[in-house]
Design an enzyme around this catalytic site. Structure first.
Site, short mmCIF file in Angstrom:
data_model
loop_
_atom_site.label_atom_id
_atom_site.label_comp_id
_atom_site.label_asym_id
_atom_site.label_seq_id
_atom_site.Cartn_x
_atom_site.Cartn_y
_atom_site.Cartn_z
N ASP B 197 0.81 -1.23 0.00
CA ASP B 197 0.00 0.00 0.00
C ASP B 197 0.85 1.28 0.00
O ASP B 197 1.59 1.54 0.94
CB ASP B 197 -0.87 -0.04 1.27
CG ASP B 197 -1.73 1.19 1.48
OD1 ASP B 197 -1.92 1.98 0.54
OD2 ASP B 197 -2.25 1.34 2.62
N HIS B 372 -3.76 4.77 6.81
CA HIS B 372 -2.65 4.23 6.01
C HIS B 372 -1.32 4.54 6.68
O HIS B 372 -1.13 5.61 7.25
CB HIS B 372 -2.66 4.85 4.62
CG HIS B 372 -3.92 4.55 3.85
ND1 HIS B 372 -4.05 3.42 3.08
CD2 HIS B 372 -5.08 5.22 3.77
CE1 HIS B 372 -5.26 3.42 2.53
NE2 HIS B 372 -5.91 4.51 2.93
#
Lengths: 559, 559
Positions: B197, B372
């Site tokens: 990611d 994130h």
């Protein structure tokens, strides 16, 4: 000071720039003397489709034309000068501005063809000018363009101070300090009301000094073994000076690329705002002949604007300058809200070309600082000026409110703080302030040559058209007996890809024909009801089939 | 592990989610076994006028339908599940997901009417599933929705690890730790390639823990003497749990407002992802009967979405809940790029109502953290997994590049890092990787019920229509001799305000008439050249007069 009587009244209000960012315009009126501060533009919001720029509605000033003594411009940014050439067309009054500001204004007036007709008066921070019963003086401020000033308006009712855009930079470029002494002196004589810049009222702390950027630029220039490209706002002359200084320190030459960058570098060095050593500037054509680590390219495009120099370089469509793998590209600006995606795309393209890109918020990149003061600086201004009344300006409503909160923190009574909308007035009489009647205010949309001819109806239609397109339904009827002579024909644009939707459009045609035939049989022949029926039946069908609502435009011809 | 021969090949690629944020879809193929990870949507970019959502082009999967063994979904966010119901219509394969994720998927499949036709398989982080020759196992991650997992795909050619969205939260809500041990164990067995990611690859340092938000919320709840309104993403179940916890601690009851918030609270508490004590939740109607400092309103609208609960409250158009002066409103989210102005307007309206508003970037407001991982967490993942090859995923090109740079920093050879575009493949054979041939990939635009029927031509027309509107020119000609029987009539929409532009439109009419008359006299009567001439002469005239270029649509009827 002239004598006052009971009818005498001081009025302060905004025609633009409160409850919004941009199209700044503030008005101070003492009896029959009106002084205007700034005449800016604003870029269209996302729902103003097709609009080029937005300026303030100056109906009030035009109505009171004979009273307007002049327009004072605080600095040369578009949101303070961009509306001037439009305003002057309906209001030919003198314009007062400092040297660089006037230089930038002249470019605009020339473009508009009214340079010769406009009385332009050069002021300095030391000027004092008489505008009827109002005396204007000025004080130097720090901002992201040189020659910015705040304005002090002495009226028989008291003194109004307008900060313009400002920050407090204790280590400014070219030693252009804000004049703390003069601001303090104004404060110590007593100020009735302060109008102060709220742009950064959401930011805690202090805004860093512009000279921090200079140090960072020099570091990057020194470390880079290839060419360095710097994109920044053309009007940020101090930033440009620092690019020059860093280039000198690292023995690089500078190519200037992009029309507005070339213009500003030319004007600013002619007027003495840029110190550029002889032989420092090279032509863009020479870049490719130079050793890579001896070159800096200074260009426009820090907002990712589609036609700008940096965007063209990033897309490899610039005629003169290529980005080579290993080049360093510095984007020395923060995206203006709404431009984030453009900037992001430009950065992506630059990475694809193999460039090393320095970008992002100034706090991360180190190569940008804001030109507006943060909360501690706003408090400092309030405490230097020590006004009785406080009117936060330059900002969305939330910023004005937060700035009002800072005013309370430093001790201004809540009832002495006025958070205004455009057109709201504050009346001062006998040292007391109260809200007065609203004056005409609003926005005027500019689209091409049209000034104000695009209003809500046109915008609503553009919005509709942009969402699902349009279907035009044309039919020719017989004048004699109302029968269909030709059509119905259906033409669509922006609705579906016609080649792949023939079935849908054929069916739509059948529905229009049967609607019309039924109406004919029922002897309905007023055009209005024919059109309404076609619109309704077709609209319903299309929505069922596609869940879209295109604009439907029925046209009936009669022969 | 099955035996390999020289033709055996492992293929890894993205159909969505590299070089862009959203519509995530990744494919791992070993010979005739295809495993898909995620099937997301993306919201339209600003030039995709009228488009509702964008999904990946799955042409490659449809062509290889018989090889697709299943779709694994890493978590329940729209950019990972939102394309599923479209994809499944052309590709009916099993879907694998954890409990909460499956709950959210079911809602979508039900809406699309395909819940009964879809094989849905519940997995946990401890599951191991066989998809042809590929064995899938999972590991818990931290993210802004519970039940998120990373995926480990063991193939005869080696192991591929896909992180899903993740951060490392060392003090997670409800003790939902990322499974560091399992990730490390996977790494120690040897990983061929990591797909990780990149969303926050631009951010230095660590992303703060979700529990920081909880502490801040409790502080605010305690200090507020009136009602507290909290807006956040409905899917952020941990955030919701913290609102509940802070309410318990400060003896407040909670009213849940907004359709998706009510849905998620219902699903998540049914499935055991929310601990809500008995009697904690009150109906929105009860709010006005309660003492103000005993109430929390939990609602949607953190992005300023026009129809959401918070936006309606801010505009005083919500049926059940008003904002009162002195209420505290917490916007516990960061605006998604493009939504800044919506959020700003909502905050402005709330300030106008006299509310105390806590908003802005999480670093300032304290009431939001990202889901994130930042750069240090990305390096930690790389070092735990220790892959031979590295493919950054989830992000714009610049983020992928920066993530690639982090990979190099932790010691992965630059030639072992692949920054892909959608459709670019990486082929693994005999432990070596190389770029393979490109596969079909792209975007499919959804507009209403239309899937892919709006392409570039339709979008270009919508863009044109949105800028300067349209003029339709209709004329009826005689079939016999080509003379004008009716018209020309000009109808405009979105061009000028017709009532104030009669002169312009009359003149336009004269120009069309004279153009047509001249052509008739010259015996030109092909429709194509009549139309082109009308378009050109009218377009030129309008541009000279207005500097606008409306779409011009000439229609000729013949009787």
């Amino acid at each position: 000071m002239s004598k006052k009587n009971n009818q005498d009244k001081l009025l302060v209000f905004a025609l633009g720039g409160v409850g919004e960012i941009g199209k700044n315009m503030y008005v101070v009126q003492y009896n029959d003397d009106i002084v205007v501060v700034d005449a800016g533009l604003k870029f269209p919001e996302e729902d103003m489709l097709g609009i080029d720029i937005v300026i303030p509605d100056v109906g009030y000033l035009v109505e009171n034309k004979d009273k307007v003594r002049g327009i004072i411009i605080t600095h040369g940014h578009e949101d303070h000068i961009g509306g001037l050439s439009y305003v002057l067309k309906s209001l030919n009054v003198p314009v007062y501005a400092t040297k660089l500001t006037l230089g930038l204004i002249d470019v605009k007036l020339k473009e508009a063809g009214i340079l010769g007709d406009t009385k332009r008066i050069l002021i300095s921070a030391d000027s004092e000018i008489q505008l009827g019963t109002i005396t204007a003086s000025f004080f130097k401020t720090n901002h992201s363009i040189p020659d910015s000033v705040g304005v002090c308006l002495d009226t028989p009712e008291g003194t109004i101070v307008h900060t313009g855009d400002f920050k407090f930079d204790h280590t400014p470029v070219n030693d252009q300090f804000a004049d703390l002494q003069r601001i303090a002196a104004i404060g110590s004589k007593g100020v009735l009301a302060l109008l102060s810049d709220s742009t950064n009222a959401e930011r805690p702390g202090y805004t860093p000094s512009e000279s921090n950027v200079g140090n960072e630029l020099e570091d990057i220039f020194r470390k880079s073994t290839q060419r360095v490209v710097v994109a920044t706002f053309a009007s940020n002359v101090h930033r440009i000076q620092q690019v020059i200084n860093a280039s000198i320190a690292t023995r690089r030459k500078i190519a200037v690329v992009g029309r507005s960058m070339v213009n500003v570098v030319t004007i600013a060095s002619e007027l003495g705002y840029l110190n550029i050593p002889e032989g420092m500037i090279i032509e863009p054509e020479e870049v490719n002949r130079m050793t890579a680590d001896r070159v800096v390219i200074l260009c426009t495009g820090s907002q990712g604007e589609p036609m700008s120099a940096l965007t063209r370089m990033a897309r490899s469509t610039h005629r003169k300058v290529d980005i080579l793998p290993g080049d360093t590209v510095i984007i020395a600006a923060t995206p203006i809200p709404g431009n984030e995606r453009y900037v992001g795309r430009t950065v992506d393209e630059l990475f694809r070309l193999g460039a090393h890109v320095i970008y992002g918020p100034g706090s991360v990149s180190g190569v940008h600082v804001s030109g507006h003061g943060s909360q501690e600086e706003l408090k400092l201004m309030l405490n230097l000026v020590k006004p009785k009344y406080f009117i936060p300006i330059h900002g969305e409503y939330r910023m004005l409110r937060l700035h009002a909160g800072l005013g309370e923190e430093v001790g201004i009574a809540p009832e002495n703080i006025f958070v205004l909308d455009n057109g709201d007035t504050v009346e001062f009489q006998g040292g007391q302030a109260a809200r007065g009647p609203k004056v005409q205010a609003g926005r005027v949309l500019i689209d091409g040559l049209g000034v104000g001819d695009v209003g809500n109806i046109v915008l609503r239609d553009r919005k509709l058209l942009s969402q699902d397109g349009i279907l035009v339904v044309v039919v020719t009827l017989s004048k004699a007996d109302g029968t269909i002579l030709s059509g119905p024909d259906i033409i669509s644009r922006g609705f579906v890809y016609v080649r792949e939707s023939e079935g849908l459009l054929d069916e739509a045609n059948r529905i229009v024909t049967s609607t019309l035939t039924k109406l004919m049989n029922d002897k309905v022949n007023e055009w209005a009801s024919l059109k309404t029926n076609v619109k309704d039946s077709l609209g319903r069908f299309l929505y069922e089939q596609t869940r879209r609502r295109p604009m439907i435009l029925p046209i009936i011809m009669e022969v």
